[in-house]
Design a protein around this motif. Sequence first.
Motif, PDB file in Angstrom:
ATOM      1  N   TYR A  98      37.165  21.398  49.952  1.00  0.00           N
ATOM      2  CA  TYR A  98      35.507  21.736  49.486  1.00  0.00           C
ATOM      3  C   TYR A  98      35.613  21.864  47.847  1.00  0.00           C
ATOM      4  CZ  TYR A  98      34.110  22.460  54.319  1.00  0.00           C
ATOM      5  OH  TYR A  98      33.787  22.414  55.557  1.00  0.00           O
ATOM      6  N   PHE A  99      36.884  22.386  47.577  1.00  0.00           N
ATOM      7  CA  PHE A  99      36.847  22.946  45.958  1.00  0.00           C
ATOM      8  C   PHE A  99      37.181  21.593  45.309  1.00  0.00           C
ATOM      9  CE2 PHE A  99      39.464  27.017  47.235  1.00  0.00           C
ATOM     10  CZ  PHE A  99      38.140  27.674  47.863  1.00  0.00           C
ATOM     11  N   GLN A 100      37.659  20.676  45.941  1.00  0.00           N
ATOM     12  CA  GLN A 100      38.119  19.272  45.259  1.00  0.00           C
ATOM     13  C   GLN A 100      36.684  18.542  45.481  1.00  0.00           C
ATOM     14  OE1 GLN A 100      41.026  17.693  47.451  1.00  0.00           O
ATOM     15  NE2 GLN A 100      42.837  18.718  46.168  1.00  0.00           N
ATOM     16  N   GLU A 101      36.055  18.482  46.388  1.00  0.00           N
ATOM     17  CA  GLU A 101      34.741  17.553  46.530  1.00  0.00           C
ATOM     18  C   GLU A 101      33.522  18.401  45.879  1.00  0.00           C
ATOM     19  OE1 GLU A 101      32.393  15.704  50.296  1.00  0.00           O
ATOM     20  OE2 GLU A 101      34.171  16.664  50.621  1.00  0.00           O
ATOM     21  N   TYR A 102      33.585  19.484  45.582  1.00  0.00           N
ATOM     22  CA  TYR A 102      32.105  20.151  45.161  1.00  0.00           C
ATOM     23  C   TYR A 102      32.470  21.128  43.875  1.00  0.00           C
ATOM     24  CZ  TYR A 102      30.454  18.833  49.748  1.00  0.00           C
ATOM     25  OH  TYR A 102      29.911  18.154  50.842  1.00  0.00           O
ATOM     26  N   PRO A 103      32.763  20.368  42.694  1.00  0.00           N
ATOM     27  CA  PRO A 103      33.517  21.066  41.642  1.00  0.00           C
ATOM     28  C   PRO A 103      32.374  21.669  40.879  1.00  0.00           C
ATOM     29  CG  PRO A 103      33.420  18.684  41.122  1.00  0.00           C
ATOM     30  CD  PRO A 103      33.041  18.736  42.700  1.00  0.00           C
ATOM     31  N   ASP A 104      31.023  21.529  41.172  1.00  0.00           N
ATOM     32  CA  ASP A 104      29.832  21.995  40.505  1.00  0.00           C
ATOM     33  C   ASP A 104      29.401  23.329  41.258  1.00  0.00           C
ATOM     34  OD1 ASP A 104      29.933  20.167  38.624  1.00  0.00           O
ATOM     35  OD2 ASP A 104      28.664  18.812  39.606  1.00  0.00           O
ATOM     36  N   VAL A 105      30.058  23.571  42.509  1.00  0.00           N
ATOM     37  CA  VAL A 105      29.733  24.654  43.185  1.00  0.00           C
ATOM     38  C   VAL A 105      30.442  25.864  43.175  1.00  0.00           C
ATOM     39  CG1 VAL A 105      29.285  25.526  45.517  1.00  0.00           C
ATOM     40  CG2 VAL A 105      28.823  23.385  45.052  1.00  0.00           C
ATOM     41  N   LYS A 106      29.890  27.013  42.589  1.00  0.00           N
ATOM     42  CA  LYS A 106      30.613  28.085  42.059  1.00  0.00           C
ATOM     43  C   LYS A 106      31.025  28.915  43.341  1.00  0.00           C
ATOM     44  CE  LYS A 106      28.653  28.008  37.395  1.00  0.00           C
ATOM     45  NZ  LYS A 106      27.659  28.636  36.474  1.00  0.00           N
ATOM     46  N   VAL A 107      32.303  29.280  43.392  1.00  0.00           N
ATOM     47  CA  VAL A 107      32.718  29.964  44.547  1.00  0.00           C
ATOM     48  C   VAL A 107      33.672  31.275  43.971  1.00  0.00           C
ATOM     49  CG1 VAL A 107      34.127  30.235  46.686  1.00  0.00           C
ATOM     50  CG2 VAL A 107      33.097  28.120  46.012  1.00  0.00           C
ATOM     51  N   CYS A 108      33.089  32.627  44.789  1.00  0.00           N
ATOM     52  CA  CYS A 108      33.882  33.627  44.175  1.00  0.00           C
ATOM     53  C   CYS A 108      34.854  34.077  45.415  1.00  0.00           C
ATOM     54  CB  CYS A 108      32.859  34.868  44.114  1.00  0.00           C
ATOM     55  SG  CYS A 108      33.787  36.561  43.711  1.00  0.00           S
ATOM     56  N   LEU A 109      36.217  34.122  44.931  1.00  0.00           N
ATOM     57  CA  LEU A 109      36.978  34.595  45.832  1.00  0.00           C
ATOM     58  C   LEU A 109      37.155  36.163  45.945  1.00  0.00           C
ATOM     59  CD1 LEU A 109      40.007  32.089  44.682  1.00  0.00           C
ATOM     60  CD2 LEU A 109      38.126  31.648  46.294  1.00  0.00           C
ATOM     61  N   ALA A 110      36.382  36.452  46.940  1.00  0.00           N
ATOM     62  CA  ALA A 110      36.056  37.974  46.993  1.00  0.00           C
ATOM     63  C   ALA A 110      37.318  38.667  47.287  1.00  0.00           C
ATOM     64  CB  ALA A 110      34.997  38.145  48.406  1.00  0.00           C
ATOM     65  N   HIS A 111      37.440  40.032  46.745  1.00  0.00           N
ATOM     66  CA  HIS A 111      38.581  40.967  46.904  1.00  0.00           C
ATOM     67  C   HIS A 111      39.846  40.285  46.217  1.00  0.00           C
ATOM     68  CE1 HIS A 111      35.786  42.368  49.726  1.00  0.00           C
ATOM     69  NE2 HIS A 111      36.148  41.555  50.580  1.00  0.00           N
ATOM     70  N   MET A 112      39.855  39.196  45.364  1.00  0.00           N
ATOM     71  CA  MET A 112      40.912  38.634  44.699  1.00  0.00           C
ATOM     72  C   MET A 112      41.949  38.494  45.913  1.00  0.00           C
ATOM     73  SD  MET A 112      42.593  39.994  41.125  1.00  0.00           S
ATOM     74  CE  MET A 112      41.002  40.232  40.373  1.00  0.00           C
ATOM     75  N   ASN A 113      41.839  38.006  46.998  1.00  0.00           N
ATOM     76  CA  ASN A 113      43.087  37.939  47.951  1.00  0.00           C
ATOM     77  C   ASN A 113      43.909  39.303  48.335  1.00  0.00           C
ATOM     78  OD1 ASN A 113      43.752  35.898  50.024  1.00  0.00           O
ATOM     79  ND2 ASN A 113      45.746  35.892  48.893  1.00  0.00           N
ATOM     80  N   ARG A 114      43.206  40.386  47.936  1.00  0.00           N
ATOM     81  CA  ARG A 114      43.667  41.677  48.287  1.00  0.00           C
ATOM     82  C   ARG A 114      44.977  42.086  47.887  1.00  0.00           C
ATOM     83  NH1 ARG A 114      43.158  45.839  53.531  1.00  0.00           N
ATOM     84  NH2 ARG A 114      43.428  47.590  52.467  1.00  0.00           N
ATOM     85  N   ASP A 115      46.123  42.019  48.851  1.00  0.00           N
ATOM     86  CA  ASP A 115      47.380  42.215  48.868  1.00  0.00           C
ATOM     87  C   ASP A 115      48.071  40.980  48.112  1.00  0.00           C
ATOM     88  OD1 ASP A 115      47.068  40.994  51.146  1.00  0.00           O
ATOM     89  OD2 ASP A 115      48.449  42.307  52.116  1.00  0.00           O
ATOM     90  N   GLN A 116      47.572  39.989  48.043  1.00  0.00           N
ATOM     91  CA  GLN A 116      48.273  38.870  47.352  1.00  0.00           C
ATOM     92  C   GLN A 116      47.332  38.120  46.419  1.00  0.00           C
ATOM     93  OE1 GLN A 116      49.459  36.776  51.165  1.00  0.00           O
ATOM     94  NE2 GLN A 116      51.663  37.586  50.959  1.00  0.00           N
ATOM     95  N   PRO A 117      47.108  38.778  45.299  1.00  0.00           N
ATOM     96  CA  PRO A 117      46.222  38.336  44.354  1.00  0.00           C
ATOM     97  C   PRO A 117      46.846  37.044  43.652  1.00  0.00           C
ATOM     98  CG  PRO A 117      46.995  40.202  43.414  1.00  0.00           C
ATOM     99  CD  PRO A 117      47.435  40.180  44.902  1.00  0.00           C
ATOM    100  N   GLU A 118      47.879  36.940  43.767  1.00  0.00           N
ATOM    101  CA  GLU A 118      48.653  35.764  42.890  1.00  0.00           C
ATOM    102  C   GLU A 118      48.176  34.612  43.582  1.00  0.00           C
ATOM    103  OE1 GLU A 118      50.249  38.147  44.755  1.00  0.00           O
ATOM    104  OE2 GLU A 118      51.333  39.133  42.886  1.00  0.00           O
ATOM    105  N   GLU A 119      47.944  34.267  44.957  1.00  0.00           N
ATOM    106  CA  GLU A 119      47.497  33.022  45.595  1.00  0.00           C
ATOM    107  C   GLU A 119      46.017  32.798  44.960  1.00  0.00           C
ATOM    108  OE1 GLU A 119      46.796  31.196  49.893  1.00  0.00           O
ATOM    109  OE2 GLU A 119      47.528  33.000  49.775  1.00  0.00           O
ATOM    110  N   ALA A 120      45.136  33.907  44.744  1.00  0.00           N
ATOM    111  CA  ALA A 120      43.802  33.356  44.192  1.00  0.00           C
ATOM    112  C   ALA A 120      43.888  32.974  42.818  1.00  0.00           C
ATOM    113  CB  ALA A 120      42.741  34.750  44.191  1.00  0.00           C
ATOM    114  N   TRP A 121      45.032  33.515  42.097  1.00  0.00           N
ATOM    115  CA  TRP A 121      45.156  33.049  40.704  1.00  0.00           C
ATOM    116  C   TRP A 121      45.666  31.487  40.667  1.00  0.00           C
ATOM    117  CZ3 TRP A 121      48.673  37.692  39.643  1.00  0.00           C
ATOM    118  CH2 TRP A 121      47.860  38.974  39.385  1.00  0.00           C
ATOM    119  N   VAL A 122      46.462  31.295  41.676  1.00  0.00           N
ATOM    120  CA  VAL A 122      46.872  29.850  41.590  1.00  0.00           C
ATOM    121  C   VAL A 122      45.558  28.888  41.957  1.00  0.00           C
ATOM    122  CG1 VAL A 122      48.307  28.202  43.108  1.00  0.00           C
ATOM    123  CG2 VAL A 122      49.200  30.414  42.458  1.00  0.00           C
TER     124      VAL A 122
END
Length: 329
Positions: free
Chosen positions: A230-254
């Motif tokens: 979905y991220f690839q197909e809909y680049p104009d749709v803003k998505v918030c990764l809620a909680h910054m992936n909590r205990d593994q925020p590095e994955e959200a940053w990737v």
Amino acid sequence: MPIYDTHAHVFPSVRERLQDQLPPGFVQTFDEWVQKTTVPPGFNTLKKYWIKWLETLEQKGKSIDIETVAGFQARFHPQMFKVLEGLISTVLGPAQTLQGTVAHLVESMTTHGIDKTVVIASGVHSPNEWLLDQAAEQDRLIPVISLPALPPSSNVESYADELERLIARGARGFKIHSNFDNIPGDHPAYRAYFEVAKAHSKFIILHTGCFHVPLYKNSTPPSLLEFEGYFQEYPDVKVCLAHMNRDQPEEAWVYMKRFAQLYTDTSWQTSANIRQAQVAVGHDRILLGSDWPLLHKNLQGDALEVLRQALTERQVDKICGENAEEFMR
């Protein structure tokens, strides 16, 4: 610039929950029942004490002791105990849901200088229609709906029609919470989310991170890989990764480095992790989030304090204001 909390919840008050539990035809309204002078045996005692008791619990943010309530069964009219049983099943859960009313949220916002809050529906505990009604009456609330309750056979078009109906009622965004929704990433509902969000310039809040919550239908931590398409197909749709992936925020940053439309919020994060996020992805796509009231009543103030400990005043101002407005634009 207004200050936005982009991740919070509200729940019906005790009075509203009781109203929903009254049997059809039993009385026209909860207030009518309260005011009645002639009631079945046992009701007069109930009327004197239980409303004040329940609303006191709500003020204190305490849960209801199921054994105490069940002990009333022998003392009250059977019909009213059915109402109490319905109340138990509706109210019991996190104690903080009792204090998570709209009035208490507005009080919290005023106390902590927050101008607007994104409030997210939570299935039967905070239904879409109820939430939209509340937001229509209180312009400081920005409503985000949860998964619509449609038949299992519903297709993308059915979900899209329902989402557009809810947008017409005031919905500003959609929440994906795979632990509650209990559907896979390729489900028609999620395809409809992205299609409708693209067509109507709406945003999506995607629950991320590992949480252990008894009410979850599915306890498996959400996988961002399921939504990568979905991220690839809909680049104009803003998505918030809620909680910054909590205990593994590095994955959200990737993922944020790969997809410019992805944001994240600060709920459940430490000052150290927020500082690291700023180094990893900058501060332009970080949003203030509290997850109020799911820890305690001062959670919005804590969220602001953690953010202020992590970053400069200018960065905090941008995160709380300009970033939020850009995300919701």
